[in-house]
Scaffold this motif. Structure first.
Motif, PDB file in Angstrom:
ATOM      1  N   LYS A  44       0.962  -1.195   0.107  1.00 54.59           N
ATOM      2  CA  LYS A  44       0.062   0.057  -0.009  1.00 54.59           C
ATOM      3  C   LYS A  44       0.958   1.285  -0.117  1.00 54.59           C
ATOM      4  N   LEU A  45       0.459   2.287  -0.392  1.00 54.42           N
ATOM      5  CA  LEU A  45       1.199   3.405  -0.427  1.00 54.42           C
ATOM      6  C   LEU A  45       0.151   4.789  -0.153  1.00 54.42           C
ATOM      7  N   LEU A  46       0.504   5.409   0.714  1.00 55.09           N
ATOM      8  CA  LEU A  46      -0.368   6.504   1.386  1.00 55.09           C
ATOM      9  C   LEU A  46       0.296   7.794   0.676  1.00 55.09           C
ATOM     10  N   VAL A  47      -0.418   8.573  -0.265  1.00 54.09           N
ATOM     11  CA  VAL A  47       0.219   9.814  -0.715  1.00 54.09           C
ATOM     12  C   VAL A  47      -0.265  10.980   0.082  1.00 54.09           C
ATOM     13  N   TYR A  48       0.509  11.915   0.792  1.00 51.66           N
ATOM     14  CA  TYR A  48       0.057  13.102   1.311  1.00 51.66           C
ATOM     15  C   TYR A  48       0.610  14.150   0.433  1.00 51.66           C
ATOM     16  N   ASP A  49      -0.317  15.078  -0.175  1.00 54.95           N
ATOM     17  CA  ASP A  49      -0.003  16.217  -0.911  1.00 54.95           C
ATOM     18  C   ASP A  49      -0.236  17.625   0.019  1.00 54.95           C
ATOM     19  N   ARG A  50       1.011  18.065   0.377  1.00 54.60           N
ATOM     20  CA  ARG A  50       0.869  19.144   1.436  1.00 54.60           C
ATOM     21  C   ARG A  50       0.164  20.520   0.984  1.00 54.60           C
ATOM     22  N   GLU A  51       0.417  20.802  -0.481  1.00 55.90           N
ATOM     23  CA  GLU A  51      -0.231  21.848  -1.104  1.00 55.90           C
ATOM     24  C   GLU A  51      -1.700  21.825  -0.825  1.00 55.90           C
ATOM     25  N   LYS A  52      -2.267  20.751  -1.247  1.00 55.56           N
ATOM     26  CA  LYS A  52      -3.909  20.377  -1.363  1.00 55.56           C
ATOM     27  C   LYS A  52      -4.370  19.934  -0.123  1.00 55.56           C
ATOM     28  N   ASP A  53      -3.190  19.575   0.912  1.00 54.30           N
ATOM     29  CA  ASP A  53      -3.888  18.821   2.216  1.00 54.30           C
ATOM     30  C   ASP A  53      -4.679  17.702   1.652  1.00 54.30           C
ATOM     31  N   THR A  54      -4.366  16.927   0.633  1.00 49.83           N
ATOM     32  CA  THR A  54      -4.924  15.721   0.629  1.00 49.83           C
ATOM     33  C   THR A  54      -4.379  14.267   0.738  1.00 49.83           C
ATOM     34  N   ILE A  55      -5.157  13.183   1.035  1.00 50.47           N
ATOM     35  CA  ILE A  55      -4.454  12.033   1.247  1.00 50.47           C
ATOM     36  C   ILE A  55      -5.198  11.050  -0.004  1.00 50.47           C
ATOM     37  N   THR A  56      -4.267  10.203  -0.405  1.00 40.43           N
ATOM     38  CA  THR A  56      -4.724   9.274  -1.538  1.00 40.43           C
ATOM     39  C   THR A  56      -4.335   7.972  -1.097  1.00 40.43           C
ATOM     40  N   HIS A  57      -5.023   7.027  -1.033  1.00 38.63           N
ATOM     41  CA  HIS A  57      -4.826   5.579  -0.816  1.00 38.63           C
ATOM     42  C   HIS A  57      -4.533   4.823  -1.920  1.00 38.63           C
ATOM     43  N   THR A  58      -3.329   4.239  -2.463  1.00 39.91           N
ATOM     44  CA  THR A  58      -3.221   3.560  -3.523  1.00 39.91           C
ATOM     45  C   THR A  58      -2.161   2.508  -3.491  1.00 39.91           C
ATOM     46  N   ILE A  59      -1.617   1.971  -4.458  1.00 37.18           N
ATOM     47  CA  ILE A  59      -0.673   0.889  -4.147  1.00 37.18           C
ATOM     48  C   ILE A  59       0.892   1.250  -4.913  1.00 37.18           C
ATOM     49  N   PHE A  60       1.853   0.821  -4.505  1.00 39.60           N
ATOM     50  CA  PHE A  60       3.310   1.233  -4.754  1.00 39.60           C
ATOM     51  C   PHE A  60       3.405   1.289  -6.107  1.00 39.60           C
ATOM     52  N   ASN A  61       3.067   0.319  -6.970  1.00 39.42           N
ATOM     53  CA  ASN A  61       3.331   0.409  -8.417  1.00 39.42           C
ATOM     54  C   ASN A  61       2.720   1.353  -8.959  1.00 39.42           C
ATOM     55  N   GLN A  62       1.782   2.305  -8.522  1.00 44.49           N
ATOM     56  CA  GLN A  62       1.222   3.551  -8.966  1.00 44.49           C
ATOM     57  C   GLN A  62       1.787   4.740  -8.743  1.00 44.49           C
ATOM     58  N   ILE A  63       3.072   4.790  -8.001  1.00 42.03           N
ATOM     59  CA  ILE A  63       4.079   5.825  -7.410  1.00 42.03           C
ATOM     60  C   ILE A  63       4.225   6.879  -8.606  1.00 42.03           C
ATOM     61  N   THR A  64       4.475   6.298  -9.844  1.00 41.24           N
ATOM     62  CA  THR A  64       4.704   7.441 -10.814  1.00 41.24           C
ATOM     63  C   THR A  64       3.728   8.444 -11.541  1.00 41.24           C
ATOM     64  N   HIS A  65       2.364   8.027 -10.848  1.00 42.73           N
ATOM     65  CA  HIS A  65       1.406   8.961 -10.872  1.00 42.73           C
ATOM     66  C   HIS A  65       1.451  10.096 -10.070  1.00 42.73           C
ATOM     67  N   PHE A  66       2.349   9.894  -9.031  1.00 40.56           N
ATOM     68  CA  PHE A  66       1.925  10.929  -7.897  1.00 40.56           C
ATOM     69  C   PHE A  66       3.339  11.787  -7.702  1.00 40.56           C
ATOM     70  N   ILE A  67       4.375  11.124  -8.152  1.00 44.12           N
ATOM     71  CA  ILE A  67       5.910  11.835  -8.025  1.00 44.12           C
ATOM     72  C   ILE A  67       5.850  13.246  -9.185  1.00 44.12           C
ATOM     73  N   PRO A  68       5.986  14.379  -8.584  1.00 37.85           N
ATOM     74  CA  PRO A  68       6.038  15.297  -9.556  1.00 37.85           C
ATOM     75  C   PRO A  68       7.049  15.406 -10.654  1.00 37.85           C
ATOM     76  N   LYS A  69       6.641  15.465 -11.851  1.00 37.18           N
ATOM     77  CA  LYS A  69       7.363  15.089 -13.067  1.00 37.18           C
ATOM     78  C   LYS A  69       8.581  15.708 -13.227  1.00 37.18           C
ATOM     79  N   ASN A  70       8.885  17.086 -12.481  1.00 38.93           N
ATOM     80  CA  ASN A  70      10.131  17.786 -12.742  1.00 38.93           C
ATOM     81  C   ASN A  70      11.310  17.359 -11.628  1.00 38.93           C
ATOM     82  N   SER A  71      10.877  16.199 -10.881  1.00 38.42           N
ATOM     83  CA  SER A  71      11.793  15.906  -9.656  1.00 38.42           C
ATOM     84  C   SER A  71      12.941  14.886 -10.160  1.00 38.42           C
ATOM     85  N   ALA A  72      14.063  15.148  -9.470  1.00 36.70           N
ATOM     86  CA  ALA A  72      14.994  14.130  -9.466  1.00 36.70           C
ATOM     87  C   ALA A  72      14.982  13.039  -8.206  1.00 36.70           C
TER      88      ALA A  72
END
Length: 343
Positions: free
Chosen positions: A34-62
């Motif tokens: 399981k993967l819990l994603v917390y977005d600080r700017e929007k103050d939102t929590i999303t429950h997903t699974i780990f292999n979906q992580i690329t949908h959440f990591i901001p695209k410009n990140s290293a």
């Protein structure tokens, strides 16, 4: 819930975890955790699974990973008296000495024997419970490389103390990251354990990837003993930052740190501009990250320096709230457990 939480008081970082939520083995496959994603700017929590992580990591990140390799740091042996001992290697010291923990009573001069004619002589006892030893095979003094060859054959993977079982064959791969290469850790950088080869490949295609090395010490599990956070003496861990990673750190590219170990290394560099040495950086709400933008991490022990590091990103109240939500949603905790992404 809590009254008047003080982020400088250790008791504020306590929470109740049902025993059943302590993972004793990883998810199978590993990226189905399981993967819990917390977005600080929007103050939102999303429950997903780990292999979906690329949908959440901001695209410009290293993305920065830790390529340390866990050694088989636990040895079972006996004293000359015949009494059993268990030894856990923590880290190499200068002049072929090693900092270790020993379960069993020893004094300076005590000789410990293991299989393969490996022996250890205790040379010093420290107040914090650590010991210093020299290792020999036959009568030859061993350096770290020679010792590691022997550990590969007779040592045990040092599973954390809360995994209440013997290490097994699976742990040799489960408790090692896919990119482990520089020997020296006694605990795995656990946020990295969720990656499978296809997922890692996808991440390497979509993001700039780079590495640091931080040899995680046994101190990482050490509870904070003073109730004043500022009185805690942080454990030291050896780190090395290669040139290409150093160059990245000098830019303003947003960084996703894969794990608390990467965070401690990058943040130590941000403060001291040193690319190899020993980090003893302690991050908490009064000592916030300066360079790391996003954090991927597991769920950590109550009152540990690691849950305090999480709070350095999102604050104490929010950390406790996220942990409560994870417990309600039956997330698995600790080294083999599920993950949280803070963006």
């Amino acid at each position: 819930m809590h009254h008047k939480l003080d982020p400088l008081q250790v008791d504020s970082y306590d929470y109740e975890l049902p025993e059943s939520l302590i993972a004793s083995a990883p998810a199978n496959p590993k990226d189905s955790a399981k993967l819990l994603v917390y977005d600080r700017e929007k103050d939102t929590i999303t429950h997903t699974i780990f292999n979906q992580i690329t949908h959440f990591i901001p695209k410009n990140s290293a993305i920065v990973f830790n390529d340390t390799k866990v050694i088989k740091a636990r040895l079972y042996g006996h004293k000359e008296s015949g009494g059993k001992v268990e030894l856990l290697i923590n880290s190499p010291l200068p002049d072929n000495h090693f900092l270790v923990y020993i379960r069993g009573k020893v004094k300076v001069g005590t000789k410990l024997s293991f299989t393969k004619n490996l022996t250890a002589i205790v040379t010093a006892l420290h107040k914090d419970g650590t010991r210093v030893v020299l290792f020999y095979q036959e009568d030859m003094l061993l350096d770290f490389v020679a010792l590691n060859d022997i550990l590969e054959k007779i040592g045990h993977i040092p599973l954390p103390p809360y995994i209440k079982r013997e290490d097994n064959k699976e742990d040799q791969t489960d408790y090692q990251t896919l990119f482990a290469k520089n020997i020296g850790a006694v605990a795995a950088p656990t946020a990295s354990l969720h990656f499978t080869p296809p997922l890692l490949e996808r991440i390497q295609e979509e993001y700039h990837n780079t590495f640091i090395t931080l040899h995680v010490g046994a101190g990482t599990f050490k509870p904070v003993e003073h109730n004043e956070i500022n009185a805690h003496i942080m454990h030291k861990e050896f780190f090395e930052i290669p040139y290409d990673t150093k160059q990245l750190l000098e830019t303003n590219t947003p960084i996703l740190a894969v794990g608390t170990t990467v965070t401690r290394t990058v943040e130590y560099y941000a403060r001291h501009k040193i690319s190899s040495g020993e980090s003893d950086l302690f991050l908490h709400p009064h000592n916030k990250p300066q360079r790391v933008n996003h954090l991927l991490t597991n769920f950590h022990l109550p009152k540990s320096t690691l849950i305090m590091l999480v709070a350095s990103f999102v604050g104490l109240e929010k950390t406790l709230e996220l942990y409560q939500i994870a417990i309600e949603n039956k997330y698995q905790f600790y080294s083999y457990g599920d993950a949280m992404l803070i963006i």
